[in-house]
Design a protein around this motif. Structure first.
Motif, PDB file in Angstrom:
ATOM      1  N   ASP A 185      25.409  27.724 -25.478  1.00 47.52           N
ATOM      2  CA  ASP A 185      25.497  29.617 -25.255  1.00 47.52           C
ATOM      3  C   ASP A 185      24.099  29.800 -24.312  1.00 47.52           C
ATOM      4  O   ASP A 185      23.045  29.512 -23.126  1.00 47.52           O
ATOM      5  CB  ASP A 185      25.195  29.772 -27.039  1.00 47.52           C
ATOM      6  CG  ASP A 185      23.528  29.460 -27.347  1.00 47.52           C
ATOM      7  OD1 ASP A 185      22.742  29.445 -26.416  1.00 47.52           O
ATOM      8  OD2 ASP A 185      23.903  29.749 -28.547  1.00 47.52           O
ATOM      9  N   ASP A 186      24.896  31.237 -24.503  1.00 49.31           N
ATOM     10  CA  ASP A 186      24.164  31.722 -22.621  1.00 49.31           C
ATOM     11  C   ASP A 186      22.192  31.981 -23.162  1.00 49.31           C
ATOM     12  O   ASP A 186      21.277  32.151 -22.335  1.00 49.31           O
ATOM     13  CB  ASP A 186      24.390  33.326 -22.968  1.00 49.31           C
ATOM     14  CG  ASP A 186      24.023  34.071 -24.475  1.00 49.31           C
ATOM     15  OD1 ASP A 186      23.604  33.722 -25.551  1.00 49.31           O
ATOM     16  OD2 ASP A 186      24.091  35.332 -24.287  1.00 49.31           O
ATOM     17  N   GLN A 187      21.830  31.810 -24.343  1.00 52.45           N
ATOM     18  CA  GLN A 187      20.890  31.035 -24.209  1.00 52.45           C
ATOM     19  C   GLN A 187      20.626  29.934 -24.315  1.00 52.45           C
ATOM     20  O   GLN A 187      19.059  29.199 -24.457  1.00 52.45           O
ATOM     21  CB  GLN A 187      19.911  31.407 -26.287  1.00 52.45           C
ATOM     22  CG  GLN A 187      20.554  33.046 -26.348  1.00 52.45           C
ATOM     23  CD  GLN A 187      19.529  34.182 -25.861  1.00 52.45           C
ATOM     24  OE1 GLN A 187      18.499  34.199 -25.255  1.00 52.45           O
ATOM     25  NE2 GLN A 187      20.270  34.805 -25.233  1.00 52.45           N
ATOM     26  N   GLY A 188      20.584  29.068 -23.387  1.00 55.75           N
ATOM     27  CA  GLY A 188      20.874  27.316 -23.453  1.00 55.75           C
ATOM     28  C   GLY A 188      20.346  26.429 -25.004  1.00 55.75           C
ATOM     29  O   GLY A 188      20.062  25.242 -24.484  1.00 55.75           O
ATOM     30  N   TRP A 189      21.349  27.377 -26.077  1.00 52.64           N
ATOM     31  CA  TRP A 189      21.378  26.740 -27.053  1.00 52.64           C
ATOM     32  C   TRP A 189      22.532  25.499 -27.000  1.00 52.64           C
ATOM     33  O   TRP A 189      23.871  25.985 -26.951  1.00 52.64           O
ATOM     34  CB  TRP A 189      21.398  27.294 -28.432  1.00 52.64           C
ATOM     35  CG  TRP A 189      19.639  27.992 -28.460  1.00 52.64           C
ATOM     36  CD1 TRP A 189      19.627  28.779 -27.824  1.00 52.64           C
ATOM     37  CD2 TRP A 189      19.007  27.640 -30.246  1.00 52.64           C
ATOM     38  NE1 TRP A 189      18.287  29.072 -28.812  1.00 52.64           N
ATOM     39  CE2 TRP A 189      18.107  28.673 -29.531  1.00 52.64           C
ATOM     40  CE3 TRP A 189      18.815  26.714 -30.632  1.00 52.64           C
ATOM     41  CZ2 TRP A 189      16.437  28.532 -30.817  1.00 52.64           C
ATOM     42  CZ3 TRP A 189      18.232  27.256 -32.075  1.00 52.64           C
ATOM     43  CH2 TRP A 189      16.947  27.677 -31.796  1.00 52.64           C
ATOM     44  N   ALA A 190      22.761  24.303 -27.655  1.00 55.82           N
ATOM     45  CA  ALA A 190      23.306  23.826 -27.777  1.00 55.82           C
ATOM     46  C   ALA A 190      24.647  23.837 -28.743  1.00 55.82           C
ATOM     47  O   ALA A 190      23.633  23.566 -30.252  1.00 55.82           O
ATOM     48  CB  ALA A 190      22.742  22.066 -27.687  1.00 55.82           C
ATOM     49  N   THR A 191      25.170  24.259 -28.587  1.00 58.06           N
ATOM     50  CA  THR A 191      26.532  24.488 -29.993  1.00 58.06           C
ATOM     51  C   THR A 191      27.693  23.333 -30.469  1.00 58.06           C
ATOM     52  O   THR A 191      28.253  23.330 -31.586  1.00 58.06           O
ATOM     53  CB  THR A 191      27.512  25.683 -29.239  1.00 58.06           C
ATOM     54  OG1 THR A 191      27.666  25.143 -28.244  1.00 58.06           O
ATOM     55  CG2 THR A 191      26.408  26.914 -29.403  1.00 58.06           C
ATOM     56  N   LYS A 192      27.328  22.659 -29.380  1.00 62.52           N
ATOM     57  CA  LYS A 192      28.577  21.572 -29.430  1.00 62.52           C
ATOM     58  C   LYS A 192      27.913  20.383 -28.777  1.00 62.52           C
ATOM     59  O   LYS A 192      27.081  19.974 -27.833  1.00 62.52           O
ATOM     60  CB  LYS A 192      29.961  21.628 -29.038  1.00 62.52           C
ATOM     61  CG  LYS A 192      31.347  20.703 -29.206  1.00 62.52           C
ATOM     62  CD  LYS A 192      32.702  20.867 -28.895  1.00 62.52           C
ATOM     63  CE  LYS A 192      33.036  20.187 -29.323  1.00 62.52           C
ATOM     64  NZ  LYS A 192      34.786  19.877 -28.838  1.00 62.52           N
ATOM     65  N   VAL A 193      28.143  18.653 -29.432  1.00 66.27           N
ATOM     66  CA  VAL A 193      27.686  17.310 -28.758  1.00 66.27           C
ATOM     67  C   VAL A 193      28.648  16.896 -28.867  1.00 66.27           C
ATOM     68  O   VAL A 193      29.371  15.782 -30.312  1.00 66.27           O
ATOM     69  CB  VAL A 193      25.425  17.112 -29.216  1.00 66.27           C
ATOM     70  CG1 VAL A 193      25.556  16.059 -29.060  1.00 66.27           C
ATOM     71  CG2 VAL A 193      24.810  18.265 -29.477  1.00 66.27           C
ATOM     72  N   GLU A 194      29.041  16.404 -27.571  1.00 63.15           N
ATOM     73  CA  GLU A 194      29.973  14.951 -27.765  1.00 63.15           C
ATOM     74  C   GLU A 194      29.897  13.647 -26.779  1.00 63.15           C
ATOM     75  O   GLU A 194      28.715  13.970 -26.295  1.00 63.15           O
ATOM     76  CB  GLU A 194      31.254  15.623 -26.982  1.00 63.15           C
ATOM     77  CG  GLU A 194      31.500  16.581 -27.557  1.00 63.15           C
ATOM     78  CD  GLU A 194      32.616  17.301 -26.295  1.00 63.15           C
ATOM     79  OE1 GLU A 194      34.229  17.205 -27.175  1.00 63.15           O
ATOM     80  OE2 GLU A 194      32.036  18.327 -25.669  1.00 63.15           O
ATOM     81  N   SER A 195      29.804  12.490 -27.226  1.00 64.74           N
ATOM     82  CA  SER A 195      29.251  11.230 -26.527  1.00 64.74           C
ATOM     83  C   SER A 195      30.736  10.910 -25.369  1.00 64.74           C
ATOM     84  O   SER A 195      31.727  11.517 -26.455  1.00 64.74           O
ATOM     85  CB  SER A 195      28.872  10.198 -27.785  1.00 64.74           C
ATOM     86  OG  SER A 195      30.349  10.010 -28.735  1.00 64.74           O
ATOM     87  N   ASP A 196      30.226  10.476 -24.852  1.00 63.49           N
ATOM     88  CA  ASP A 196      30.817   9.588 -23.772  1.00 63.49           C
ATOM     89  C   ASP A 196      31.956   8.491 -24.436  1.00 63.49           C
ATOM     90  O   ASP A 196      31.330   7.304 -24.961  1.00 63.49           O
ATOM     91  CB  ASP A 196      29.959   8.912 -22.482  1.00 63.49           C
ATOM     92  CG  ASP A 196      31.374   8.711 -21.833  1.00 63.49           C
ATOM     93  OD1 ASP A 196      32.571   9.115 -21.686  1.00 63.49           O
ATOM     94  OD2 ASP A 196      31.263   7.586 -20.806  1.00 63.49           O
ATOM     95  N   PRO A 197      33.239   8.904 -24.350  1.00 65.30           N
ATOM     96  CA  PRO A 197      34.000   7.645 -25.050  1.00 65.30           C
ATOM     97  C   PRO A 197      34.414   6.302 -24.437  1.00 65.30           C
ATOM     98  O   PRO A 197      35.573   6.194 -23.662  1.00 65.30           O
ATOM     99  CB  PRO A 197      35.380   8.487 -25.608  1.00 65.30           C
ATOM    100  CG  PRO A 197      35.953   9.429 -24.959  1.00 65.30           C
ATOM    101  CD  PRO A 197      33.834   9.416 -24.414  1.00 65.30           C
ATOM    102  N   VAL A 198      33.383   5.783 -23.629  1.00 63.76           N
ATOM    103  CA  VAL A 198      33.505   5.009 -22.529  1.00 63.76           C
ATOM    104  C   VAL A 198      34.138   3.389 -22.789  1.00 63.76           C
ATOM    105  O   VAL A 198      33.584   3.149 -24.483  1.00 63.76           O
ATOM    106  CB  VAL A 198      31.777   4.234 -21.994  1.00 63.76           C
ATOM    107  CG1 VAL A 198      31.298   4.112 -23.216  1.00 63.76           C
ATOM    108  CG2 VAL A 198      32.066   3.220 -20.678  1.00 63.76           C
ATOM    109  N   CYS A 199      34.831   2.861 -23.339  1.00 63.33           N
ATOM    110  CA  CYS A 199      35.533   1.560 -23.413  1.00 63.33           C
ATOM    111  C   CYS A 199      34.834   0.450 -22.802  1.00 63.33           C
ATOM    112  O   CYS A 199      34.428  -0.029 -21.050  1.00 63.33           O
ATOM    113  CB  CYS A 199      37.072   1.841 -22.903  1.00 63.33           C
ATOM    114  SG  CYS A 199      38.019   2.872 -23.116  1.00 63.33           S
ATOM    115  N   GLY A 200      34.440  -0.651 -23.945  1.00 63.96           N
ATOM    116  CA  GLY A 200      33.659  -1.983 -23.934  1.00 63.96           C
ATOM    117  C   GLY A 200      32.387  -1.656 -23.694  1.00 63.96           C
ATOM    118  O   GLY A 200      31.492  -1.199 -23.241  1.00 63.96           O
TER     119      GLY A 200
END
Length: 200
Positions: A185-200
């Motif tokens: 957000d505009d304060q630099g707080w994380a509002t969503k965290v998603e992992s990378d769906p790497v295959c293998g």
């Protein structure tokens, strides 16, 4: 011959009618004939107050939903970015607020400024799309109401499978699976965290 006593006949008595008697007789005649003047009856209800009138109840105020609050005095070192990309190397709790030690990575072929403004689509892929080109870590707080998702690859080109997770669990994933995208957000707080769906 003896004489008979004279028989007295009652005399007729004629009484003069006065105006008052005439009216009286007239009234009796009217009543005896069955006529009665119309009568109007007015009923006035009586209201009895036994106590003070109850005041109307105020409209119900909706109760706010219980949500965790951000810790006071916690600031982010990445304020001014909309997104960030990298690995979580440590998680510290400040009250109900997780605070990440975040090792920033970059996307091959794109500038860091571009990633910070526009982010990157995390879709299932083979191989490594990211590289760690700096050794600087940043302190980033996570909103207690943030969405934290682990994405996994079923097959390249197929949609990623998503499941709720925690920032601690994402930090413990092996290899490039531990790379995450943060929405800020505009304060630099994380509002969503998603992992990378790497295959293998």
């Amino acid at each position: 011959m003896p004489s008979r006593p004279a028989t007295r006949r009652p005399r007729a008595v004629v009484l003069p009618l006065t105006a008052g008697v005439g009216v009286l007789l007239s009234g009796c005649t009217a009543l005896s004939s069955g006529y009665a003047p119309p009568v109007t009856v007015t009923v006035t209800p009586t209201v009895t107050v036994t106590g003070a009138a109850a005041a109307p109840k105020p409209a119900a105020t909706p109760t706010p939903s219980a949500t965790a609050t951000r810790a006071a005095g916690v600031t982010s070192q990445v304020r001014g970015r909309a997104f960030d990309l990298g690995k979580i190397t440590a998680v510290a709790m400040n009250g109900q607020t997780p605070v990440l030690t975040f090792d920033r990575w970059t996307v091959r072929g794109r500038s860091d400024g571009s990633v910070g403004r526009q982010g990157v689509d995390l879709t299932p892929h083979a191989g490594s799309l990211f590289s760690n080109r700096n050794a600087i870590s940043f302190r980033i707080p996570v909103d207690p109401a943030a969405t934290v998702v682990r994405q996994t690859c079923t097959s390249e080109g197929a949609p990623a499978q998503s499941a709720p997770s925690t920032v601690q669990a994402l930090s413990e994933l092996p290899g490039d699976q531990a790379i995450v995208k943060l929405t800020l957000d505009d304060q630099g707080w994380a509002t969503k965290v998603e992992s990378d769906p790497v295959c293998g």
